[in-house]
Design a protein around this motif. Structure first.
Motif, PDB file in Angstrom:
ATOM      1  N   ASP A   1       1.940  -2.925 -11.226  1.00  0.00           N
ATOM      2  CA  ASP A   1       1.237  -1.652 -11.398  1.00  0.00           C
ATOM      3  C   ASP A   1      -0.070  -1.678 -10.613  1.00  0.00           C
ATOM      4  O   ASP A   1      -0.860  -2.625 -10.732  1.00  0.00           O
ATOM      5  CB  ASP A   1       0.954  -1.418 -12.886  1.00  0.00           C
ATOM      6  CG  ASP A   1       0.207  -0.108 -13.113  1.00  0.00           C
ATOM      7  OD1 ASP A   1       0.812   0.960 -12.965  1.00  0.00           O
ATOM      8  OD2 ASP A   1      -1.016  -0.187 -13.413  1.00  0.00           O
ATOM      9  N   ASP A   2      -0.310  -0.656  -9.807  1.00  0.00           N
ATOM     10  CA  ASP A   2      -1.510  -0.627  -8.968  1.00  0.00           C
ATOM     11  C   ASP A   2      -2.784  -0.698  -9.792  1.00  0.00           C
ATOM     12  O   ASP A   2      -3.733  -1.407  -9.424  1.00  0.00           O
ATOM     13  CB  ASP A   2      -1.529   0.637  -8.103  1.00  0.00           C
ATOM     14  CG  ASP A   2      -0.533   0.579  -6.950  1.00  0.00           C
ATOM     15  OD1 ASP A   2      -0.039  -0.532  -6.664  1.00  0.00           O
ATOM     16  OD2 ASP A   2      -0.258   1.628  -6.345  1.00  0.00           O
ATOM     17  N   SER A   3      -2.838   0.040 -10.887  1.00  0.00           N
ATOM     18  CA  SER A   3      -4.054   0.062 -11.708  1.00  0.00           C
ATOM     19  C   SER A   3      -4.346  -1.317 -12.288  1.00  0.00           C
ATOM     20  O   SER A   3      -5.497  -1.761 -12.315  1.00  0.00           O
ATOM     21  CB  SER A   3      -3.909   1.088 -12.837  1.00  0.00           C
ATOM     22  OG  SER A   3      -3.757   2.395 -12.311  1.00  0.00           O
ATOM     23  N   ALA A   4      -3.316  -2.007 -12.730  1.00  0.00           N
ATOM     24  CA  ALA A   4      -3.494  -3.343 -13.290  1.00  0.00           C
ATOM     25  C   ALA A   4      -3.943  -4.320 -12.202  1.00  0.00           C
ATOM     26  O   ALA A   4      -4.817  -5.167 -12.431  1.00  0.00           O
ATOM     27  CB  ALA A   4      -2.200  -3.822 -13.934  1.00  0.00           C
ATOM     28  N   ARG A   5      -3.350  -4.189 -11.022  1.00  0.00           N
ATOM     29  CA  ARG A   5      -3.758  -5.056  -9.911  1.00  0.00           C
ATOM     30  C   ARG A   5      -5.218  -4.832  -9.539  1.00  0.00           C
ATOM     31  O   ARG A   5      -5.980  -5.776  -9.327  1.00  0.00           O
ATOM     32  CB  ARG A   5      -2.866  -4.791  -8.692  1.00  0.00           C
ATOM     33  CG  ARG A   5      -1.463  -5.348  -8.819  1.00  0.00           C
ATOM     34  CD  ARG A   5      -0.575  -4.940  -7.647  1.00  0.00           C
ATOM     35  NE  ARG A   5       0.687  -5.666  -7.646  1.00  0.00           N
ATOM     36  CZ  ARG A   5       1.664  -5.478  -6.765  1.00  0.00           C
ATOM     37  NH1 ARG A   5       1.518  -4.556  -5.811  1.00  0.00           N
ATOM     38  NH2 ARG A   5       2.783  -6.189  -6.835  1.00  0.00           N
ATOM     39  N   LEU A   6      -5.618  -3.569  -9.486  1.00  0.00           N
ATOM     40  CA  LEU A   6      -7.006  -3.248  -9.159  1.00  0.00           C
ATOM     41  C   LEU A   6      -7.953  -3.746 -10.238  1.00  0.00           C
ATOM     42  O   LEU A   6      -9.060  -4.214  -9.937  1.00  0.00           O
ATOM     43  CB  LEU A   6      -7.160  -1.740  -8.971  1.00  0.00           C
ATOM     44  CG  LEU A   6      -6.510  -1.152  -7.719  1.00  0.00           C
ATOM     45  CD1 LEU A   6      -6.500   0.365  -7.780  1.00  0.00           C
ATOM     46  CD2 LEU A   6      -7.242  -1.622  -6.458  1.00  0.00           C
TER      47      LEU A   6
END
Length: 328
Positions: A302-307
């Motif tokens: 998930d992009d948000s989790a990675r960020l």
């Protein structure tokens, strides 16, 4: 007769200092340095210097060999007591992380600013260069490193590389290979600093250009943000480590090129000692980055989790290097 009288007078005049130094060394070797009083700690270096002076006189005036041997042994014991690390390993490790490492990184702040600027500017330049002429991509990124993520890749292929399941190779093997590769780059950037930092600067520019070229392949397919998140999860630690390693190399190169009032060897040695402390921490950062890249990046899609993970690591490093070791 006069020689014997001189030797007797020499010994009588200084023997109390030797005995006092020997007493302190016995106490220091049998107990922790913390057990020494403030007076003992003040006396120890003074008595060591006095004993060295006595040894010099004894050698110059050819006093008896037994006295010279005694003073040599006493001086050697005092040297190791004063200059060798006697703190327990746990305390030394604690001091490294709480004081020595962050202070050493702050001491090369200007070089770190330069290396970070080089990484960012080269990435920006490479991005625009590849967007203008895609042929530049293969010149900046080898086919092995690109692994199919090149200018001819389809959007599906690029998306799969960002969000697909891990490959067949176990993640721990992948993490180990990434750690090994990045460590080699960082150590090389540091070790070549003595060549007036020119190879170090080239390596920094090369690493930045690779990142910029990669973005040039993903952005046209509306995957730039996904690539950013994919890199962020480990890149804030990895890129920071490479920037710090490059800064340590530039620090040595600057000392060699502009030694000031010191000799070049002295300036390089001082910069090298500081850089060595920095590099011990850099290897740890790269180990963390390898774990994040080999495990977290592959398991978190998930992009948000990675960020969030990448941003948290960036905040951690900035806070640590800005405020660590400011007390004491």
């Amino acid at each position: 007769m006069s020689v014997n009288f001189g030797a007797h007078h020499f010994r009588t005049e200084r023997e109390a200092d030797w005995a006092r130094l020997e007493e302190l060394l016995d106490k220091l070797e049998a107990k922790s340095p913390r057990r020494l009083s403030d007076t003992d700690l003040i006396d120890l270096p003074r008595l060591y210097r006095a004993t060295l002076s006595s040894l010099s006189i004894a050698r110059a005036t050819s006093l008896d060999a037994s006295l010279v041997g005694y003073l040599e042994a006493l001086s050697t014991r005092a040297y190791f007591a004063l200059y060798s690390a006697r703190e327990p390993w746990g305390r030394q490790i604690k001091a490294f992380f709480t004081t020595h490492w962050p202070r050493s990184v702050r001491a090369i702040a200007w070089e770190l600013l330069l290396s970070t600027t080089l990484l960012l500017l080269s990435a920006f330049a490479a991005y625009h260069l590849v967007r203008t002429d895609p042929a530049w991509y293969s010149a900046m990124i080898s086919p092995e490193l690109a692994s199919g993520r090149d200018m001819n890749a389809t959007p599906a292929t690029l998306r799969e590389s960002l969000y697909g399941k891990p490959g067949e190779a176990p993640l721990e093997i992948f993490a180990t290979s990434l750690f090994t590769h990045n460590s080699q780059v960082a150590i090389l950037a540091f070790a070549l600093g003595f060549l007036f930092a020119i190879p170090t600067i080239i390596l920094a520019v090369q690493n930045g250009a690779m990142g910029g070229a990669m973005f040039a392949a993903f952005v046209p397919h509306s995957l730039g943000w996904g690539l950013f998140a994919w890199l962020m999860i480990h890149g804030t630690t990895e890129i920071a480590a490479i920037a710090i390693a490059s800064a340590a190399g530039i620090h040595i190169g600057r000392a060699v090129a502009f030694p000031g009032d010191r000799s070049r060897m002295t300036a390089a040695a001082e910069a090298g000692r500081r850089g060595a402390i920095v590099m011990i921490g850099v290897i740890l950062m790269l180990l963390i980055a390898g774990l994040l890249e080999g495990f977290a990046r592959q398991l978190v899609i998930d992009d948000s989790a990675r960020l969030a993970i990448g941003g948290g690591m960036l905040a951690l490093w900035i806070t640590y290097f800005s405020f660590g070791g400011r007390r004491g």
